[in-house]
Enzyme design. Structure first.
Site, short mmCIF file in Angstrom:
data_model
loop_
_atom_site.label_atom_id
_atom_site.label_comp_id
_atom_site.label_asym_id
_atom_site.label_seq_id
_atom_site.Cartn_x
_atom_site.Cartn_y
_atom_site.Cartn_z
N ASP A 475 -53.89 -47.07 -69.93
CA ASP A 475 -53.63 -45.88 -70.88
C ASP A 475 -52.33 -46.32 -71.76
OD1 ASP A 475 -54.16 -43.62 -72.26
OD2 ASP A 475 -54.45 -42.47 -70.37
N ASP A 545 -60.87 -38.57 -75.73
CA ASP A 545 -60.51 -37.64 -74.48
C ASP A 545 -61.58 -36.48 -74.95
OD1 ASP A 545 -58.79 -39.04 -73.36
OD2 ASP A 545 -56.85 -37.85 -74.11
C1 GLA Z 1 -54.85 -39.67 -70.98
C2 GLA Z 1 -56.25 -40.11 -70.83
C3 GLA Z 1 -56.91 -38.98 -70.03
C4 GLA Z 1 -56.07 -39.40 -68.89
C5 GLA Z 1 -54.76 -38.64 -68.94
C6 GLA Z 1 -53.86 -39.00 -67.85
O1 GLA Z 1 -54.77 -38.33 -71.68
O2 GLA Z 1 -56.85 -40.48 -72.36
O3 GLA Z 1 -58.14 -39.67 -69.67
O4 GLA Z 1 -56.24 -40.49 -67.75
O5 GLA Z 1 -54.11 -39.39 -69.96
O6 GLA Z 1 -52.53 -38.39 -67.87
#
Ligand code: GLA
Length: 731
Positions: A475, A545
């Site tokens: 991420d 997301d």
């Molecule tokens: C980001 C990702 C989510 C999750 C959060 C965790 O927002 O896109 O899917 O993994 O981080 O903190």
């Protein structure tokens, strides 16, 4: 005029290339023309009477290449020179040139004029290197082309080399320019968005002037995607019409300039974003630009994206991806957020295994002092309170259930509340004495620094060697700000934009070499890092997301214009979701099946009926996923255009096809529109297997001709209705 230097090797290659019809690159010394040929396209360029290299043709294949005349300069107008009006293959900023340049340089004595002419060439079966040189200085620019005949795609990269005795400064270094046939009106298609609303398709006429698509955020970003498609104004649709398309392989600041010059020349320049760009090259140094891919089809946007999908699957994605279908993934994020521990994850794993999940991913919260998003990033040790026995017992448990184990990481970041930051506050991108603006309470580690890069690599190696991890969700949850690199000389500080990304690629490449079975997902707070550069290093990408199914239809529709369904991760999550919207579980599952399926719901809240339906849906997906992930996509009805969305996938051998259809809202008792299938064999028969009773056609076996011309009707009613039919070709 300077003679063309071919040399003995060149002559030999020339003879070989002229003899072998399978060659995709050919040079004709008489006309000084190069022919780059793919299955259905030709790209022609040549050396003109002033020894400049210029574009001649890009479009549908012209096999009779004898028809092309040598390249020659355009006629001058009062306020323009001939060079300035010519479609030059790689125009530097020098002389009277006013369109977007590909290269802009400052020399130490103040000279900023650069004029590139032909110097030499190298040809192989599917590659061409043309070296250009400035008319005075030892600045050498090598244009490298690679032809991918099966996908109708050509790759351009450029190496810029300083062979002078002094340093020089690059102020703009582009990967190239794609010229469209002169004199027509065109339309631009592009993908734009933001967090939770990425990859939405926009279309607009290309009018005189410039349209700039870019990222200044340090990574690819969700604001726009480094992809374009251009068709003759309004003339193309999914099935018909000339479409020129292209994409950049770069996960940092990028820029696409779509320009219609005053003389009706439409051109697309792309490469490193020149905003805040300044890249010094010492004598002997070289900078290579990102790859810029371009393709053409006369079969509309549908074929343009099918070509991209095949190209990505077979020529971009890591090699092992070709023999592996994406597993069905479960991710614990929306079930437990930061509150992870062994018993809770095991309980979720039981439920996930029960419905057929193949890869269990534990998300954020497992490391350092990570109890919320205010602390812990940078400290990649397993949190001893949450996992007193480490991760091994959980991993064993998950594997004993027949699933693989994946873990969330965000290696490029640090929270000020972390051991790492307390020890190395200088490791973040910053300007001394200026604020360190936090995004999601975190700062960006300066990966351009060799010590930071070494730390990040070592932390991941430790994690991967101590734990049996099959998959990382990688991420990146903020963009750059105050992009300073105070440890190097001021003149070198802006190299950060480029070197950060090169070091990120290097870490990923070395990790993959060391752990050949490791699979990676690219995520950046959703679909913020999806491009052909990162896709060389990961198996899949997090699309957004935003997992609200109805919104996802639009995001996924745009995504597939540029990127393959196989890399498009789609999760089934709970309702009510974003927008306060609730949709049926079946609708959510079928929307996830448009790409690679994941489940991100809180399984602790599911009813028995939910589990029963989920098991059925997962089994269904397993039966169709080879077709969805590896087959050809036909977007039959777009969510941009009406109440009905329908996508069809056809397996590469033509034996199976899958239709997924969705109705937003029925009104006035109107029946759902007829769906006309595509990509089938008119003369074959297909057995129809429906997942429900919505199909109104009575026959079990129908011909390709009937399916494509008469079409299928479905009894889709109410709001957020959905269905799916599989077609199996009958022998
Ligand atoms: C980001 C990702 C989510 C999750 C959060 C965790 O927002 O896109 O899917 O993994 O981080 O903190």
């Amino acid at each position: 005029m300077k003679p063309i230097r071919l040399g003995l090797l060149g002559l030999f290659i020339l003879i070989v290339t002229s003899a072998g019809m399978a060659q995709s690159v050919r040079f004709d010394p008489a006309r000084k023309l190069w022919f780059l040929s793919t299955r259905s396209t030709s790209y022609v360029l040549g050396i003109n009477e002033e020894n400049g290299v210029q574009h001649v043709y890009w479009g549908k294949r012209v096999a009779a290449d004898g028809d092309f005349a040598p390249a020659h300069l355009a006629s001058a107008y009062g306020f323009e020179t001939r060079e300035g009006l010519t479609a030059e293959e790689y125009p530097a900023w020098g002389g009277m040139r006013y369109a977007e340049p590909c290269l802009k340089v400052t020399f130490p004595e103040g000279n900023r004029d650069l004029v590139l002419n032909y110097d030499s060439q190298k040809i192989s079966a599917d590659t061409l290197e043309i070296t250009l040189k400035d008319i005075r200085y030892g600045v050498f620019v090598t244009l490298s082309y690679r032809v991918f005949p099966r996908f109708d795609v050509i790759e351009k990269t450029v190496g810029i080399e300083n062979r002078t005795k002094q340093p020089l400064l690059l102020e703009s270094a582009q990967s190239g320019v794609w010229h469209l046939p002169q004199g027509q009106r065109y339309r631009l298609s592009y993908l734009h968005g933001f967090w939770a609303g990425e990859t939405r398709l926009a279309q607009e006429p290309i009018d005189p002037g410039k349209k700039i698509l870019e990222s200044r955020r340090g990574n690819t970003s969700g604001q726009a995607s480094p992809w374009f498609a251009i068709d003759a104004l309004g003339a193309a649709d999914e099935e018909h019409g000339n479409v020129w398309f292209g994409a950049l392989g770069w996960s940092g600041n990028w820029k696409l300039v779509i320009e219609d010059t005053p003389y009706d020349q439409v051109r697309v320049v792309g490469g490193f974003n020149d905003f805040d760009f300044s890249y010094p090259l010492k004598p002997g140094e070289r900078l290579t630009t990102p790859a810029f891919y371009g393709g053409y089809t006369d079969l509309g946007f549908g074929e343009a994206s099918r070509l991209m999908h095949r190209f990505e699957r077979e020529a971009i994605l890591p090699a092992r991806s070709a023999d592996h279908l994406r597993p069905i993934l479960y991710n614990s994020w929306e079930a437990t957020y930061f509150n992870v521990n062994e018993p809770a994850q095991k309980a979720l794993a039981d439920k996930a295994a029960g419905i057929g999940v193949e890869l269990f991913v534990m998300d954020d919260g497992w490391f350092g002092q990570r109890n919320d998003d205010r602390a812990g990033l940078g400290d990649w040790y397993v949190n001893p309170q949450k996992f007193p026995n480490g991760l091994t017992p959980l991993i064993h448990y998950i594997k004993s259930k027949g699933m693989k184990f994946g873990l969330w990481v965000e290696p490029e970041m640090v929270n000020p509340k972390s051991d790492l930051y307390r020890k190395h506050p200088d490791w973040v991108i910053n300007f001394p004495g200026r604020p360190r603006t936090e995004g999601r309470n975190q700062l960006v580690l300066n990966l351009a620094r060799e010590d930071v890069k070494a730390y990040v690599f070592a932390s991941l190696v430790k994690l991967l060697s101590e734990n049996n991890i099959d998959f990382l969700k990688w991420d990146m949850n903020r963009h750059f700000s105050e992009p300073g690199w105070p440890e190097v000389a001021p003149a070198d500080q802006r190299k950060l934009w480029v070197n950060y990304v090169l070091n990120l690629y290097d870490i990923l490449d070395r990790l993959r070499a060391r752990y050949p079975n490791l699979e990676i997902e690219s995520c950046s707070g959703g679909g913020g890092r999806v491009d052909l550069g990162i896709l060389k290093r990961v198996e899949q990408a997090w699309t957004s997301d935003n997992t609200e199914a109805f919104d996802r239809l639009t995001i996924q529709d745009g995504f597939t214009h540029a990127y393959a369904p196989k890399v498009m991760m789609d999760w089934v999550t709970d309702v009510p979701n974003l927008n306060g919207r609730s949709t049926p579980l079946k609708y959510r599952f079928l929307i996830a099946m448009m790409g690679s399926v994941g489940i991100g719901a809180n399984l602790n809240r599911w009813s028995e009926q939910d589990f029963a339906l989920a098991s059925k849906m997962v089994a269904y997906y397993k039966a169709i996923r080879a077709t969805v992930q590896e087959g050809d996509l036909y977007r039959l009805a777009s969510p941009r255009e009406g109440e009905l969305t329908a996508s069809q996938y056809v397996s590469r051998d033509g034996q199976q096809s899958v239709l997924l259809a969705f109705l937003r809202s029925q009104q006035f008792l109107r029946p759902a529109p007829t769906i006309y299938l595509r990509g089938l064999d008119e003369n074959s028969n297909y057995r129809l297997i429906s997942i429900d009773d919505k199909l109104m056609e009575k026959g079990d076996v129908l011909s390709g001709a009937y399916l494509m011309n008469h079409g299928l009707n479905f009894n889709l009613t109410g709001d957020f209705d959905s269905t799916s039919v599989t077609l199996e070709r009958v022998k």
